[in-house]
Scaffold this active site. Structure first.
Site, PDB file in Angstrom:
ATOM      1  N   ASP A  66       6.471   2.222   6.457  1.00  0.00           N
ATOM      2  CA  ASP A  66       5.066   1.800   6.247  1.00  0.00           C
ATOM      3  C   ASP A  66       4.468   2.595   5.101  1.00  0.00           C
ATOM      4  O   ASP A  66       3.835   3.611   5.304  1.00  0.00           O
ATOM      5  CB  ASP A  66       4.293   2.009   7.558  1.00  0.00           C
ATOM      6  CG  ASP A  66       2.922   1.379   7.519  1.00  0.00           C
ATOM      7  OD1 ASP A  66       2.620   0.659   6.557  1.00  0.00           O
ATOM      8  OD2 ASP A  66       2.147   1.630   8.443  1.00  0.00           O
ATOM      9  N   HIS A 104       0.877  -1.180   0.000  1.00  0.00           N
ATOM     10  CA  HIS A 104       0.000   0.000   0.000  1.00  0.00           C
ATOM     11  C   HIS A 104       0.904   1.217   0.000  1.00  0.00           C
ATOM     12  O   HIS A 104       1.973   1.210   0.633  1.00  0.00           O
ATOM     13  CB  HIS A 104      -0.966  -0.017   1.191  1.00  0.00           C
ATOM     14  CG  HIS A 104      -0.344   0.296   2.512  1.00  0.00           C
ATOM     15  ND1 HIS A 104      -0.056   1.590   2.917  1.00  0.00           N
ATOM     16  CD2 HIS A 104       0.057  -0.493   3.530  1.00  0.00           C
ATOM     17  CE1 HIS A 104       0.475   1.571   4.124  1.00  0.00           C
ATOM     18  NE2 HIS A 104       0.564   0.318   4.522  1.00  0.00           N
ATOM     19  N   ASP A 109      -0.226   4.549   0.450  1.00  0.00           N
ATOM     20  CA  ASP A 109      -0.671   5.705   1.218  1.00  0.00           C
ATOM     21  C   ASP A 109       0.049   5.676   2.567  1.00  0.00           C
ATOM     22  O   ASP A 109       0.530   4.637   3.005  1.00  0.00           O
ATOM     23  CB  ASP A 109      -2.194   5.686   1.427  1.00  0.00           C
ATOM     24  CG  ASP A 109      -2.683   4.427   2.136  1.00  0.00           C
ATOM     25  OD1 ASP A 109      -2.163   3.334   1.834  1.00  0.00           O
ATOM     26  OD2 ASP A 109      -3.580   4.532   3.000  1.00  0.00           O
ATOM     27  N   GLU A 161       4.540  -5.233   3.642  1.00  0.00           N
ATOM     28  CA  GLU A 161       4.511  -4.397   4.848  1.00  0.00           C
ATOM     29  C   GLU A 161       5.760  -4.737   5.678  1.00  0.00           C
ATOM     30  O   GLU A 161       6.313  -5.834   5.540  1.00  0.00           O
ATOM     31  CB  GLU A 161       3.262  -4.732   5.680  1.00  0.00           C
ATOM     32  CG  GLU A 161       1.964  -4.263   5.053  1.00  0.00           C
ATOM     33  CD  GLU A 161       1.419  -2.987   5.678  1.00  0.00           C
ATOM     34  OE1 GLU A 161       2.210  -2.236   6.293  1.00  0.00           O
ATOM     35  OE2 GLU A 161       0.212  -2.739   5.534  1.00  0.00           O
ATOM     36  N   HIS A 188       4.342   4.594  11.531  1.00  0.00           N
ATOM     37  CA  HIS A 188       3.531   5.710  12.048  1.00  0.00           C
ATOM     38  C   HIS A 188       4.271   6.535  13.114  1.00  0.00           C
ATOM     39  O   HIS A 188       3.678   7.401  13.737  1.00  0.00           O
ATOM     40  CB  HIS A 188       2.191   5.223  12.644  1.00  0.00           C
ATOM     41  CG  HIS A 188       1.319   4.491  11.660  1.00  0.00           C
ATOM     42  ND1 HIS A 188      -0.011   4.250  11.899  1.00  0.00           N
ATOM     43  CD2 HIS A 188       1.588   3.958  10.455  1.00  0.00           C
ATOM     44  CE1 HIS A 188      -0.527   3.576  10.875  1.00  0.00           C
ATOM     45  NE2 HIS A 188       0.444   3.394   9.988  1.00  0.00           N
ATOM     46  N   GLU A 192      -5.145   2.113   2.338  1.00  0.00           N
ATOM     47  CA  GLU A 192      -4.998   1.030   3.329  1.00  0.00           C
ATOM     48  C   GLU A 192      -5.018   1.566   4.748  1.00  0.00           C
ATOM     49  O   GLU A 192      -5.532   0.922   5.654  1.00  0.00           O
ATOM     50  CB  GLU A 192      -3.701   0.261   3.067  1.00  0.00           C
ATOM     51  CG  GLU A 192      -3.590  -1.039   3.858  1.00  0.00           C
ATOM     52  CD  GLU A 192      -2.977  -0.896   5.249  1.00  0.00           C
ATOM     53  OE1 GLU A 192      -3.055  -1.856   6.021  1.00  0.00           O
ATOM     54  OE2 GLU A 192      -2.440   0.190   5.575  1.00  0.00           O
ATOM     55  N   GLU A 193      -4.403   2.736   4.952  1.00  0.00           N
ATOM     56  CA  GLU A 193      -4.315   3.262   6.325  1.00  0.00           C
ATOM     57  C   GLU A 193      -5.698   3.603   6.887  1.00  0.00           C
ATOM     58  O   GLU A 193      -5.888   3.608   8.094  1.00  0.00           O
ATOM     59  CB  GLU A 193      -3.404   4.509   6.364  1.00  0.00           C
ATOM     60  CG  GLU A 193      -1.946   4.221   6.034  1.00  0.00           C
ATOM     61  CD  GLU A 193      -1.238   3.410   7.127  1.00  0.00           C
ATOM     62  OE1 GLU A 193      -1.865   3.066   8.134  1.00  0.00           O
ATOM     63  OE2 GLU A 193      -0.049   3.108   6.934  1.00  0.00           O
TER      64      GLU A 193
HETATM   65 ZN   LIG Z   1       1.127  -0.372   6.384  1.00  0.00          ZN
END
Ligand SMILES: [Zn+2]
Length: 397
Positions: A112, A79, A81, A172, A373, A146-147
């Site tokens: 991520d 992903h 985003d 991931e 994150h 995805e987030e």
């Molecule tokens: Zn992720």
């Protein structure tokens, strides 16, 4: 030494600067959920340069690069985003001006999971250059949103784009280990009604806040009772928000609700989790409480709205899966050491691919999950991204 593994290692090292440059390009292009259009263009350009046979964008805005057209179909997913950078004061540098230090790349999304995307595109290039693909159609997907709603992009790829992979690798962050599952999750809302009256004589009414508070305390007890799985760990539930309504601050509350974050371990399903919450409401003396799963219905950057329930099922690839056995063998061959086979703490697109559709999935990606994150701080001596200098974590054996 296996000559193919040796050739893969050699070519990866030769392409290091290019891979690092591509990852820094991705980090310099912010791509928050539903705002991924620009980064998709950056990826498309790189895929074409890398010699992909076909590059296209689906209705939700995810990019699909294809290599080969063999009878067996597999996919690699990243992903692309990211979450927002949060309080900029907590970063020691601009999160969208990546830095390279101590053999690592720093910036929003490096872990991520733009690192996974960068690795995938160059993996495709190496597969083609070395002629390693004689029987596969391989899709490399850069997926959106995805987030905000894990798996939505893959629900779309499987149902609307009719992708039919027999096996998917999710890139991931796994700290370069092999992961084979994670807990599922769901977002649940509990609502109760009360009867409002003047705050000066509360005995005339029925206070919705007292009701929801009793339910919240039952949820705390429920968390203590939830089952534990040897591999995935314990299922959990917690209250993440409480709200109420009242005609005035001098009136008894006529409505109240709580939001629950539920993490599902092996054997727990939507039905079992909802039944437990309904039971908790009953124990709290509120059998008529409304208990339901929330919906996600935000628009993609393409304008497409593709609603789904916020239920993200648990998945695990069984230990004796032949895909796992082959992955461990290839990993050991290329990296010269056996991988740790483990699980993610967080959730991934695997909820749709494996959790909903039962397609076998594995995880293998650069970066450590604990930095996902997170804000990043560097020592003052850090250098800027250009020119890239990079030392890999692994030492080719
Ligand atoms: Zn992720």
């Amino acid at each position: 030494m296996n000559t193919t593994y040796h050739a893969i290692r050699k070519r990866s090292k030769e392409l290091q600067r290019e891979i690092v440059r591509f990852l820094t390009d991705l980090v310099r292009t912010p791509s928050f959920s539903s705002q991924e259009k620009k980064v998709i263009q950056v990826i498309g350009k790189e895929m074409k340069k890398a010699g992909f046979d076909q590059v296209r964008i689906d209705g939700l805005g995810s990019i699909i690069g294809r290599m080969g057209d063999g009878p067996r179909v597999i996919a690699f997913d990243a992903h692309i985003d990211t979450v927002y950078a949060g309080d900029r004061q907590q970063w020691s540098f601009d999160p969208f001006q990546p830095r390279i230090k101590d053999g690592k790349i720093w910036g929003r999304g490096t872990v991520d999971q733009k690192g996974g995307m960068a690795a995938m595109v160059y993996a495709g290039k190496i597969i083609k250059e070395l002629g390693l693909n004689d029987q596969f159609t391989i899709y490399f997907t850069g997926t959106v949103m995805e987030e905000d709603c894990d798996g939505l992009c893959w629900q779309y790829l499987l149902k609307e784009e009719k992708l039919k992979p027999e096996f998917v690798v999710i890139t991931e962050p796994t700290n370069l280990n092999i992961y084979r599952g994670h807990r599922g999750r769901m977002e649940i809302r509990v609502e109760v009604k009360g009867r409002s009256c003047h705050g000066s004589a509360p005995e005339r009414g029925d206070n919705a806040i007292y009701k929801i508070a009793r339910i919240a305390l039952e949820i705390e007890k429920l968390n203590g009772r939830l089952r534990k799985d040897r591999f995935l760990g314990k299922g959990t539930v917690t209250v993440t928000e409480a709200r109420s309504s009242s005609p005035s601050l001098c009136a008894v509350a006529d409505g109240a609700g709580i939001h629950l974050d539920r993490r599902l371990t092996a054997g727990e399903t939507k039905a079992s989790a909802l039944a437990e919450v309904r039971d908790a409401a009953k124990r709290a003396g509120c059998p008529d409480a409304k208990v339901f799963v929330l919906n996600y219905a935000e628009a993609a950057y393409t304008g497409k709205v593709y609603p789904t329930e916020k239920y993200y099922p648990t998945w695990v690839l069984e230990e004796k899966s032949p895909y796992l056995k082959d992955a461990v063998a290839a990993y050991t061959g290329v990296l010269g050491k056996a991988p740790l086979v483990d699980k993610w703490t967080f959730s991934t697109n695997g909820v749709a691919i494996a959790g909903m559709k039962g397609i076998p999935c594995l995880g293998l990606g650069p970066g450590n999950e604990v930095y996902a994150h997170a804000r990043m701080r560097l020592a003052p001596s850090s250098t800027s991204a250009a020119p890239p200098r990079f030392t890999p974590h692994w030492s080719p054996g």
